[in-house]
Design a protein around this motif. Sequence first.
Motif, short mmCIF file in Angstrom:
data_model
loop_
_atom_site.label_atom_id
_atom_site.label_comp_id
_atom_site.label_asym_id
_atom_site.label_seq_id
_atom_site.Cartn_x
_atom_site.Cartn_y
_atom_site.Cartn_z
N SER A 171 110.51 1.14 19.33
CA SER A 171 110.52 1.86 18.06
C SER A 171 109.26 1.51 17.26
CB SER A 171 111.76 1.49 17.24
OG SER A 171 111.62 0.19 16.69
N LEU A 172 108.85 2.40 16.40
CA LEU A 172 107.66 2.17 15.58
C LEU A 172 107.85 0.95 14.67
CD1 LEU A 172 106.66 5.81 14.61
CD2 LEU A 172 105.56 4.30 16.25
N LEU A 173 109.07 0.74 14.20
CA LEU A 173 109.34 -0.41 13.35
C LEU A 173 109.15 -1.71 14.13
CD1 LEU A 173 110.26 -1.68 10.69
CD2 LEU A 173 112.62 -1.33 11.43
N ASP A 174 109.69 -1.77 15.35
CA ASP A 174 109.52 -2.97 16.18
C ASP A 174 108.05 -3.20 16.50
OD1 ASP A 174 112.24 -3.41 16.17
OD2 ASP A 174 112.58 -2.48 18.14
N GLU A 175 107.33 -2.13 16.77
CA GLU A 175 105.90 -2.23 17.07
C GLU A 175 105.14 -2.78 15.85
OE1 GLU A 175 102.59 0.98 18.34
OE2 GLU A 175 104.53 1.15 19.37
N PHE A 176 105.48 -2.28 14.67
CA PHE A 176 104.85 -2.75 13.43
C PHE A 176 105.13 -4.25 13.23
CE2 PHE A 176 105.36 -3.82 8.95
CZ PHE A 176 104.09 -3.51 8.45
N LYS A 177 106.39 -4.63 13.41
CA LYS A 177 106.78 -6.04 13.24
C LYS A 177 105.99 -6.93 14.18
CE LYS A 177 111.54 -5.36 11.63
NZ LYS A 177 112.95 -5.56 12.00
N LYS A 178 105.86 -6.50 15.42
CA LYS A 178 105.14 -7.29 16.41
C LYS A 178 103.66 -7.43 16.04
CE LYS A 178 106.56 -6.58 20.60
NZ LYS A 178 106.76 -5.97 21.93
N GLN A 179 103.05 -6.35 15.62
CA GLN A 179 101.64 -6.37 15.26
C GLN A 179 101.36 -7.19 14.01
OE1 GLN A 179 100.53 -2.26 14.91
NE2 GLN A 179 100.41 -1.96 17.12
N ASN A 180 102.36 -7.30 13.12
CA ASN A 180 102.15 -7.98 11.86
C ASN A 180 102.88 -9.33 11.77
OD1 ASN A 180 100.53 -6.00 10.16
ND2 ASN A 180 102.12 -4.72 11.04
N GLY A 181 103.40 -9.80 12.87
CA GLY A 181 104.05 -11.11 12.90
C GLY A 181 105.31 -11.20 12.07
#
Length: 93
Positions: A79-89
């Motif tokens: 999901s885009l949210l999970d991807e965002f979380k991963k990229q932003n720690g």
Amino acid sequence: MLTAVYKSSKKADTYLYITKRDDFSAIPDPLMKTFGTPIYVMMFNIEKRAKLGTADLDTVKQRLIEDGFYLQLPPHTESLLDEFKKQNGVTDT
């Protein structure tokens, strides 16, 4: 081995492989309800194939022999949210 392929009328990029066209007797009722009305795509001899799109050829053959069908689900996409979380720690607390 002849193999018929159907796409789901309810689930995008979801396909059902069976050994006899229009014979859904091996498919569990709950799966058929979730899959929806099968839409015929094609029929081919799986033994003459070297590969299948995204499905593993040997797995499909094995499932057809053992279960009478193979269900191909769409590849998992993050999901885009999970991807965002991963990229932003960002971590869930």
